[in-house]
Design an enzyme around this catalytic site. Structure first.
Site: not given
Ligand code: UD1
Ligand code: CA
Length: 455
Positions: A9, A16, A74, A332, A386
């Site tokens: 469910l 809250r 639901q 990395r 790059y």
């Protein structure tokens, strides 16, 4: 055994939490609560998992893609009984059904195992817990013979019932065919005007089913989350449990209260972990690994004898035996450091294959590169990978010495045994064993005078 269907469910709003994120997507130990619950259902061997969604259902669905579940919508939240009823069309008559909750994330599989395994047509399995403060929970009502007769919700309970400290966790197991005959008969004539799932307990008793009650080892296993305070409480509990496991498995923790494991951490023996270390994703540590304070290690495989010094970040990397990393290194994704390598302070690596015994000791960026064995990369070396559009490779052979403050403009290949003079900008390949120097010639001007300030 009859098929096991788990109904989770997760349609409630969770107002809250004060959040735009649906409650069940808030994370505990680095994973959305709902994903913990789905994981538990899988571990139990569920043949099918049905998740009842409503508020924020689209987000829940979109975030839960790796593990296929049947989504049941639901539209209106009319109560827990109504929520389970939405899943009835998908439950085969012969199924055993276990009801779980998307906001009760940390129930141990062992706690639920017996409940689902011993389940038959004549039994309703109910998980209860005894609390010092039962406020808000449904109370377990027992008769003079201590047999469970019903569950009474807080708001419907009389004074005597409110004194009961054994409460409903909400988790229960029952044969699908009973749910199919009972749920459509539920009434909402109660204090909250809701269809209570808990009303099926009295129905089961009336039809002489056995109510088989079990309790969790620890109440936190069945603790639901309604607000961020409870979320933090659960987080601390699960982290404490994880720290205890690590110590039992052979790790020394400088402070068991200052480690966070947000994923799966597998360890060897004689591990030392200093304070404030965070592990994320899948990490494995070999034997005799030490991790200094303040490190973050994510999705990494770390071999025996590796020393990770303070404040290093390792992400998506494979680290070979006895490598030394940091302090203040950033490793990395795509980095593979072979055995006996050193990556020191203020070094960043990305998609870098670093051969055995090679060293990048200080202040360098090494990306899209492969380094042979015993390469020495001087301080301030940059692989210029790059050009603003594309990424290019730098290939460095065995035994190369790269002088400090060198720029290696990729694509470029440096042969084995090459020496590169400090301060060089290398734009062309260098053959084996050559010396490459690429920098302005030094001129010393004799008799030069500094400009003077005129008064
Ligand atoms: C429920 C139990 C109570 C138990 C408590 C444990 C009932 C009637 N009461 O009370 O006995 O002690 O849990 O925490 O079952 N949900 C839906 N659709 C709905 C209503 C609820 O999906 O229409 C979901 C909610 O998202 C939540 C869970 O079901 O995750 C429980 O609902 P909630 O309204 O919080 O139940 P409680 O009143 O706490
Ligand atoms: Ca409620």
């Amino acid at each position: 055994m009859n098929p096991l269907h788990v109904v989770i469910l997760a349609a409630g709003q969770g107002s809250r939490m004060k959040s735009d994120l649906p409650k069940v997507l808030h994370s505990v130990a680095g994973r959305p609560m709902l994903h913990h619950v789905i994981g538990t259902a899988r571990q139990l061997g569920a043949d099918k998992i049905h998740t009842v969604i409503g508020h924020g259902g689209d987000k829940v669905r979109a975030t839960t893609t790796e593990d296929p579940v049947n989504w049941v919508v639901q539209d209106e939240q009319l109560g827990t009984g109504h929520a389970v009823a939405q899943a009835l069309p998908y439950l085969p008559d012969d199924a055993r059904v276990l009801i779980l909750y998307g906001d009760v994330p940390l129930t141990r599989t062992e706690t639920l195992q017996a409940m689902v395994e011993s389940l038959d047509d004549d039994t309703l399995g109910l998980l209860t817990v005894t609390l010092d403060n039962p406020q808000g929970y449904g109370r377990i009502v027992r008769d003079a013979n201590a047999q469970v007769t019903s569950i009474v919700e807080q708001k419907d309970a009389g004074k005597d019932q409110l004194a009961i400290r054994e409460v409903n966790t909400g988790i229960l197991a029952i044969a699908a065919r009973h749910l199919k005959s009972w749920l459509p008969t539920l009434s909402n004539a109660n204090a909250q005007g809701e269809y209570y799932l808990t009303d099926i307990i009295a129905m089961a008793v009336e039809r002489s089913l056995k109510i088989s009650v079990s309790q969790p080892e620890d109440p936190f296993e069945v603790q639901g989350v309604n607000n961020r305070l409870q979320l933090a409480e659960l987080e601390r509990w699960v982290q404490k449990r994880e720290a205890e496991r690590l110590m039992t498995d052979g790790a020394t923790l400088a402070d068991p209260a200052r480690i966070d494991v947000r994923g799966e951490l597998v360890i060897g023996k004689d591990i030392l972990i200093d304070v404030n270390v965070v592990f994320e994703g899948k990490v494995s540590l070999g034997n005799n690994v030490s991790v200094g304070p303040g490190c973050v290690i994510r999705d990494a495989v770390i071999a025996d004898g590796v020393q990770i010094n303070a404040h290093s970040v390792i992400d998506g990397a494979v680290i070979g035996a006895n490598a030394q990393i940091g302090p203040f290194a950033r490793i990395r994704p795509g980095t593979e450091l072979a055995a006996n390598t050193k990556v020191g302070n203020f070094v960043e690596t990305k998609k870098a294959l670093v051969g055995e015994g090679s060293k990048i000791n200080h202040l360098s960026y090494v990306g899209d590169a492969s380094l042979g064995r015993n390469v020495n990369v001087g301080a301030g070396t940059i692989t210029c990978n790059y050009d603003g559009v594309n990424k290019f490779q730098t290939v460095i052979g065995d035994g190369v010495f790269v002088g400090s403050n060198t720029s290696l403009v990729a694509p470029v290949c440096i042969g084995a045994g090459v020496t590169i003079g400090a301060g060089s900008t290398i734009t062309r390949n260098v053959d084996d064993n050559e010396l490459a120097v690429a920098r302005g010639q030094q001129r010393n001007i004799k008799g030069w005078k500094r400009p003077q300030k005129s008064d």
